[in-house]
Design a protein around this motif. Sequence first.
Motif, PDB file in Angstrom:
ATOM      1  N   GLN A  45       0.838  -1.207   0.000  1.00 29.23           N
ATOM      2  CA  GLN A  45       0.000   0.000   0.000  1.00 29.23           C
ATOM      3  C   GLN A  45       0.875   1.260   0.000  1.00 29.23           C
ATOM      4  O   GLN A  45       1.855   1.343   0.738  1.00 29.23           O
ATOM      5  N   VAL A  46       0.491   2.225  -0.816  1.00 24.37           N
ATOM      6  CA  VAL A  46       1.183   3.509  -0.900  1.00 24.37           C
ATOM      7  C   VAL A  46       0.229   4.593  -0.418  1.00 24.37           C
ATOM      8  O   VAL A  46      -0.918   4.657  -0.878  1.00 24.37           O
ATOM      9  N   LYS A  47       0.684   5.434   0.490  1.00 25.35           N
ATOM     10  CA  LYS A  47      -0.140   6.561   0.946  1.00 25.35           C
ATOM     11  C   LYS A  47      -0.163   7.611  -0.162  1.00 25.35           C
ATOM     12  O   LYS A  47       0.875   7.981  -0.699  1.00 25.35           O
ATOM     13  N   MET A  48      -1.375   8.073  -0.466  1.00 21.96           N
ATOM     14  CA  MET A  48      -1.562   9.076  -1.515  1.00 21.96           C
ATOM     15  C   MET A  48      -1.920  10.420  -0.880  1.00 21.96           C
ATOM     16  O   MET A  48      -2.525  10.465   0.191  1.00 21.96           O
ATOM     17  N   PRO A  49      -1.572  11.527  -1.526  1.00 23.49           N
ATOM     18  CA  PRO A  49      -1.896  12.849  -0.986  1.00 23.49           C
ATOM     19  C   PRO A  49      -3.396  13.003  -0.746  1.00 23.49           C
ATOM     20  O   PRO A  49      -4.217  12.398  -1.441  1.00 23.49           O
ATOM     21  N   ASN A  50      -3.751  13.817   0.230  1.00 22.01           N
ATOM     22  CA  ASN A  50      -5.158  14.064   0.554  1.00 22.01           C
ATOM     23  C   ASN A  50      -5.705  15.240  -0.256  1.00 22.01           C
ATOM     24  O   ASN A  50      -6.438  16.072   0.259  1.00 22.01           O
ATOM     25  N   VAL A  51      -5.349  15.299  -1.518  1.00 24.09           N
ATOM     26  CA  VAL A  51      -5.779  16.365  -2.420  1.00 24.09           C
ATOM     27  C   VAL A  51      -6.964  15.868  -3.238  1.00 24.09           C
ATOM     28  O   VAL A  51      -6.878  14.833  -3.886  1.00 24.09           O
ATOM     29  N   ASN A  52      -8.061  16.610  -3.194  1.00 22.59           N
ATOM     30  CA  ASN A  52      -9.244  16.305  -3.988  1.00 22.59           C
ATOM     31  C   ASN A  52      -9.263  17.300  -5.147  1.00 22.59           C
ATOM     32  O   ASN A  52      -9.469  18.500  -4.945  1.00 22.59           O
ATOM     33  N   MET A  53      -9.044  16.812  -6.356  1.00 23.47           N
ATOM     34  CA  MET A  53      -8.933  17.698  -7.518  1.00 23.47           C
ATOM     35  C   MET A  53     -10.185  18.527  -7.752  1.00 23.47           C
ATOM     36  O   MET A  53     -10.095  19.684  -8.160  1.00 23.47           O
ATOM     37  N   THR A  54     -11.357  17.970  -7.479  1.00 22.91           N
ATOM     38  CA  THR A  54     -12.602  18.720  -7.663  1.00 22.91           C
ATOM     39  C   THR A  54     -12.627  19.938  -6.749  1.00 22.91           C
ATOM     40  O   THR A  54     -12.976  21.044  -7.176  1.00 22.91           O
ATOM     41  N   VAL A  55     -12.246  19.748  -5.507  1.00 19.14           N
ATOM     42  CA  VAL A  55     -12.209  20.857  -4.538  1.00 19.14           C
ATOM     43  C   VAL A  55     -11.207  21.915  -4.992  1.00 19.14           C
ATOM     44  O   VAL A  55     -11.492  23.121  -4.947  1.00 19.14           O
TER      45      VAL A  55
END
Length: 135
Positions: A91-101
């Motif tokens: 498992q790789v942790k991904m950024p908590n960035v929501n592109m829609t927001v």
Amino acid sequence: MDFSNTIDVSAAGMRAQAKRLQVAAENIANAETTGSTPGSDPYRRKTITFKEALNRTSGVSSVVIKGVGQDQSPFETRYDPSHPAANAQGQVKMPNVNMTVEIMDTHEAQHSYEANLNTMQLTRSMLTRTINLMK
């Protein structure tokens, strides 16, 4: 309120929205930036907050940047065992960035910036007309 106060308030709004756009752009640019070692944290989304500032001399309120912080929402994970940041389970942790927001934030910042710019241009036009009347 005199013309210089109006221009100062509009300029403060433009500065605030430009910084907001910069923060959203950083988030978008780093939306896929993961850690480089197993289990390391990825890019954490930045947030911006504003506050009202009162100019005691003129009595006019405007906006200032209160601060740029970090979104503490949890990271999502993606299964990618070949990634250098993958943990023992792949498992790789991904950024908590929501592109829609972020895209909505850029649109809102753009509209607010344009509104402040239009106010500044209108004030300049009114000031120019006033000066021409005095000639």
